[in-house]
Motif scaffolding. Structure first.
Motif, PDB file in Angstrom:
ATOM      1  N   LEU A 215       0.828  -1.209   0.000  1.00 35.37           N
ATOM      2  CA  LEU A 215       0.000   0.000   0.000  1.00 35.37           C
ATOM      3  C   LEU A 215       0.858   1.253   0.000  1.00 35.37           C
ATOM      4  N   ASP A 216       1.926   1.265   0.770  1.00 45.68           N
ATOM      5  CA  ASP A 216       2.823   2.429   0.797  1.00 45.68           C
ATOM      6  C   ASP A 216       3.420   2.687  -0.584  1.00 45.68           C
ATOM      7  N   ARG A 217       3.851   1.609  -1.232  1.00 42.33           N
ATOM      8  CA  ARG A 217       4.440   1.758  -2.561  1.00 42.33           C
ATOM      9  C   ARG A 217       3.387   2.206  -3.577  1.00 42.33           C
ATOM     10  N   MET A 218       2.177   1.676  -3.453  1.00 48.65           N
ATOM     11  CA  MET A 218       1.098   2.081  -4.346  1.00 48.65           C
ATOM     12  C   MET A 218       0.792   3.566  -4.200  1.00 48.65           C
ATOM     13  N   ILE A 219       0.810   4.041  -2.966  1.00 45.13           N
ATOM     14  CA  ILE A 219       0.561   5.458  -2.719  1.00 45.13           C
ATOM     15  C   ILE A 219       1.637   6.317  -3.374  1.00 45.13           C
ATOM     16  N   ASN A 270       1.266  -6.302   2.843  1.00 39.48           N
ATOM     17  CA  ASN A 270       2.342  -7.266   2.649  1.00 39.48           C
ATOM     18  C   ASN A 270       3.641  -6.513   2.336  1.00 39.48           C
ATOM     19  N   THR A 271       4.739  -6.947   2.937  1.00 38.63           N
ATOM     20  CA  THR A 271       6.018  -6.259   2.733  1.00 38.63           C
ATOM     21  C   THR A 271       7.019  -7.087   1.916  1.00 38.63           C
ATOM     22  N   GLU A 272       6.575  -8.184   1.322  1.00 42.94           N
ATOM     23  CA  GLU A 272       7.468  -9.019   0.517  1.00 42.94           C
ATOM     24  C   GLU A 272       7.764  -8.325  -0.809  1.00 42.94           C
ATOM     25  N   SER A 273       9.031  -8.092  -1.080  1.00 43.37           N
ATOM     26  CA  SER A 273       9.415  -7.355  -2.284  1.00 43.37           C
ATOM     27  C   SER A 273       8.973  -8.053  -3.564  1.00 43.37           C
ATOM     28  N   MET A 274       8.997  -9.382  -3.569  1.00 42.32           N
ATOM     29  CA  MET A 274       8.596 -10.102  -4.769  1.00 42.32           C
ATOM     30  C   MET A 274       7.135  -9.853  -5.099  1.00 42.32           C
ATOM     31  N   LEU A 275       6.277  -9.875  -4.089  1.00 38.84           N
ATOM     32  CA  LEU A 275       4.856  -9.627  -4.312  1.00 38.84           C
ATOM     33  C   LEU A 275       4.629  -8.176  -4.732  1.00 38.84           C
TER      34      LEU A 275
END
Length: 338
Positions: A215-219, A270-275
């Motif tokens: 979510l943070d990255r999406m933002i 989720n904090t998994e970089s692959m996902l």
């Protein structure tokens, strides 16, 4: 269960130090292709390089290196991997004499001797940027040939260079060996202004999240896209993402279901970089969601949240880009629910 396909990250940003940009709201300003005082100019480093490698006059050699510092040593050492030498002439001669590179040089010159629309569009973009966010810094802009390496290279917050050989059109023959099918439409020359401004934004406003959840990255991605939409007001969000009409339609028709799936699968935090990469990076589809879900879908959903946030809070683009990358906080304030 859909198995993920091999993907390749679209090489737009290779920030060797740092870089910058900002965006806008309001009436778009434009300049003509023949403006006597353009807001930014483009320096053709690539056109001067062949003459440089044949130069024997030490004074002229020094002048060329000095003119293009700090880009010149970065280009030679980090982009071409020529090692360490004062003038790099020997390594550059070998690079330029390579058959494939010679072809790239010739094709790039042919393409960009007539294609100047991207220059006007880039100047217009920085004009809007300058009017609405002055006195923000603008980059010095060069062009180079990388051998299909990084598309855009930046050096701190002063200089940016475009690898023109990465923008010869999706049907350019050598691209079949370098890029995946779903990436090739991102290598048209009309993408240059968008990519340049995007890189400038990302360098001025890097991603900052201690939690680093999806979510943070999406933002963050949504903030970048929102500002791009303000800088390019006549370009819709799907073009900014590189989506086809079919992909755009799928997003519109399935927005509520996409959001439901993100929550149901517990992917948001989720904090998994692959996902996270499966939702953010270019790919034929988002394998953990649906085979029709276009790659970079997480960026598109992030934009929908940011648009809702901007509308709810009556925020300008500059305020949006400066907000925290705390996804939960922005999502709550946006009242977005798919």
């Amino acid at each position: 269960m859909i198995q993920p396909e091999k993907t390749s990250k679209y090489a737009v940003v290779v920030s060797l130090l740092t870089l910058c940009f900002i965006a806008c709201n309001g009436k778009a300003s434009e300049i003509s292709n023949h403006s006597s005082n353009p807001i930014v100019t483009i320096e053709r480093f690539d056109k001067g390089l062949p003459s440089y490698v044949q130069e024997t006059d030490s004074a002229q050699i020094f002048l060329f290196i000095d003119k293009y510092t700090p880009f010149f040593p970065v280009y030679c050492r980090h982009i071409l991997g020529l090692g360490d030498a004062p003038s790099f002439q020997k390594g550059l001669k070998m690079f330029l004499s390579n058959e494939a590179i010679s072809q790239l040089y010739a094709d790039t010159e042919t393409k960009f001797s007539n294609d100047t629309v991207w220059i006007t569009e880039l100047q217009n973009a920085f004009l809007r940027y300058n009017e609405l966010f002055a006195p923000q810094k603008r980059p010095r802009i060069l062009t180079h040939i990388s051998g299909l390496n990084q598309s855009i290279v930046t050096i701190d917050t002063t200089l940016l260079s475009v690898s023109l050989d990465c923008y010869l059109g999706e049907n350019y023959p050598l691209y079949e060996q370098r890029y995946y099918n779903y990436e090739r439409n991102l290598h048209e020359s009309n993408r240059i202004p968008i990519d340049v401004v995007e890189v400038w934004l990302r360098t001025l406003y890097p991603y900052q999240s201690q939690r680093n959840a999806l979510l943070d990255r999406m933002i963050y991605e949504g903030k970048i896209l929102y500002c791009l939409s303000q800088i390019f007001p006549r370009t819709n969000e799907y073009v900014l993402l590189g989506y086809s009409d079919k992909q755009a339609q799928w997003c519109k028709e399935n927005e509520a279901e996409i959001w439901k799936q993100l929550i149901g699968k517990k992917h948001l935090f989720n904090t998994e970089s692959m996902l996270i990469n499966k939702y953010i990076e270019p790919a034929p589809f988002v394998s953990v969601l649906h085979q029709d879900a276009p790659g970079r879908l997480g960026r598109w959903i992030g934009l929908q949240i940011i648009k809702a946030y901007a509308n709810e809070k009556k925020k300008e683009a500059i305020e949006i880009i400066e907000t925290t990358d705390n996804g939960g906080e922005i999502l709550s304030a946006s009242k977005y629910n798919g």
